[in-house]
Design a protein around this motif. Structure first.
Motif, PDB file in Angstrom:
ATOM      1  N   UNK A  23       0.335  -3.033  -2.393  1.00 47.87           N
ATOM      2  CA  UNK A  23      -1.075  -3.889  -2.148  1.00 47.87           C
ATOM      3  C   UNK A  23      -2.455  -2.903  -2.265  1.00 47.87           C
ATOM      4  N   UNK A  24      -2.020  -1.868  -1.517  1.00 45.79           N
ATOM      5  CA  UNK A  24      -3.161  -0.850  -1.378  1.00 45.79           C
ATOM      6  C   UNK A  24      -3.620  -0.110  -2.608  1.00 45.79           C
ATOM      7  N   UNK A  25      -2.579  -0.031  -3.525  1.00 47.22           N
ATOM      8  CA  UNK A  25      -2.844   0.625  -4.817  1.00 47.22           C
ATOM      9  C   UNK A  25      -3.580  -0.546  -5.777  1.00 47.22           C
ATOM     10  N   UNK A 148      -1.342   2.306   5.115  1.00 48.74           N
ATOM     11  CA  UNK A 148      -2.498   2.793   5.480  1.00 48.74           C
ATOM     12  C   UNK A 148      -3.002   4.058   4.868  1.00 48.74           C
ATOM     13  N   UNK A 149      -2.135   5.110   4.752  1.00 49.67           N
ATOM     14  CA  UNK A 149      -2.230   6.328   4.274  1.00 49.67           C
ATOM     15  C   UNK A 149      -2.465   6.211   2.833  1.00 49.67           C
ATOM     16  N   UNK A 150      -1.653   5.270   1.871  1.00 54.98           N
ATOM     17  CA  UNK A 150      -2.016   5.254   0.603  1.00 54.98           C
ATOM     18  C   UNK A 150      -3.278   4.597   0.431  1.00 54.98           C
ATOM     19  N   UNK A 151      -3.722   3.629   1.306  1.00 52.81           N
ATOM     20  CA  UNK A 151      -5.034   2.851   1.131  1.00 52.81           C
ATOM     21  C   UNK A 151      -6.207   3.838   1.138  1.00 52.81           C
ATOM     22  N   UNK A 152      -6.089   4.906   2.292  1.00 52.08           N
ATOM     23  CA  UNK A 152      -7.119   5.964   2.257  1.00 52.08           C
ATOM     24  C   UNK A 152      -7.192   6.658   1.167  1.00 52.08           C
TER      25      UNK A 152
END
Length: 257
Positions: A23-25, A148-152
Motif C-alpha cells: 500500500x505504501x508503495x 511505515x519504513x517503506x512509506x518514509x
C-alpha cells in the motif's frame, strides 16, 4: 523512471506487513515488489492490509535469496536501524530519495532493501548494499513498522521524482492566477472601503479627525498586504455599516433571538 525501482523485503514474518508495504508503495507510485523467502505469502492478511494495492501484491516476485532479488541492480540501498562496526556510506532518507532518482533517471536498476521486522538486515546482507539509509526516528522509541519504513523512503523517492519532473509538490489551487486576480478588490473599491472605515472609526470615537496621526496609513498597509477580494470587502463593509448603526443606537435583535 519509477519502474526502475524495486522494493525488496527480506524474510518478512507477518503477511500483514507485506500488504502494508504494498500500500505504501502504490501511494507513492512504486509497483515492483520483491519478497525474499517470506514466512507466509500469499495470505489474506496481506490482501486486507494492501487495501487497494492488490495489483502490487499480485505482481510481487518471490525469490529464495537476496542475491536473486538484486540481479541486474546497479544501486542497492539497505535500511539499517543500528550503528555498525564497519564504516559504510550512509544516507538519510532525503539523500536516499535524491540518489535513487538521480540514478534511476540514468536507466539504472535500483533496489531499496528492508530487513526483518525484529532484527533488520544482517551485517552480511548490509555489505551487499552500496549505501545504508537510516531513518532518524525518536531514539526513545525508534522502531518503525515495516510498512511505515517503506512509506518514509517511498515518499522521499516520490518527492525527488516530482522535483525532477518539475511537478508541484503542493496541491494546486483550484483557481488559476488570472481568475484569482479578477476576484481581488479593485483600487477604487478599496478606496471606498478606506473612506467607509475612516468614517466608522470616527463614529465610534476610535479616530479623532483632528488628530488622526498615522492610523489610516497603518490600516492601509495592513489591508494592502492582505490581498482582499471582493467578497471579503462586502463582508467588511457590512460590518462597518452595522457598527455605525450600533453607534447611533439603531440596534436590532437578531432574527434567531
Amino acid at each position: 523512471m519509477l519502474q526502475n525501482i524495486r522494493v525488496v523485503l527480506v524474510n518478512t514474518s507477518h503477511p500483514g506487513n507485506i500488504g502494508g508495504a504494498a500500500r505504501a508503495m502504490k501511494n507513492m507510485g512504486l509497483s515492483r515488489l520483491v519478497l525474499v523467502d517470506p514466512l507466509t505469502f500469499p495470505h489474506h492478511e496481506a490482501d486486507a492490509r494492501a487495501s487497494g494495492a492488490n495489483d502490487v501484491l499480485a505482481g510481487a516476485k518471490v525469490v529464495a535469496t537476496l542475491e536473486e532479488a538484486l540481479v541486474g541492480c546497479t544501486l542497492v540501498v539497505g535500511t539499517s536501524a543500528r550503528d555498525r562496526r564497519i564504516p559504510w556510506p550512509l544516507l538519510d532518507p532525503r539523500e536516499c530519495g535524491a540518489k535513487v532518482i538521480e540514478q534511476a533517471g540514468e536507466g539504472a536498476e535500483i533496489a531499496l532493501v528492508f530487513g526483518r521486522e525484529h532484527s533488520g538486515l544482517t551485517n552480511e546482507e548490509l555489505q551487499r548494499c552500496h549505501y545504508h539509509v537510516h531513518i532518524p526516528s525518536n531514539p526513545e522509541f525508534s522502531s518503525l513498522n515495516l510498512g511505515a519504513a517503506v512509506q518514509v523512503l517511498a515518499y522521499e523517492v516520490r518527492m525527488a521524482w516530482l522535483a525532477l519532473q518539475g511537478q508541484p509538490t503542493k496541491q494546486a489551487k483550484v483557481e488559476v492566477a488570472s481568475a484569482r486576480s479578477a476576484e481581488l478588490a479593485t483600487m477604487d473599491e478599496m478606496e471606498r472601503f478606506y473612506g467607509h472605515l475612516e468614517q466608522a472609526l470616527v463614529d465610534i470615537g476610535f479616530l479623532d479627525p483632528d488628530k488622526p496621526k498615522h492610523l489610516m496609513s497603518r490600516l492601509r498597509r495592513l489591508y494592502g498586504r492582505s490581498e482582499v477580494n471582493r467578497s471579503e470587502i462586502s463582508i467588511l463593509r457590512g460590518i462597518l455599516t452595522e457598527t455605525q448603526k450600533a453607534a447611533r443606537g439603531e440596534v436590532h435583535k437578531r432574527k434567531d433571538q
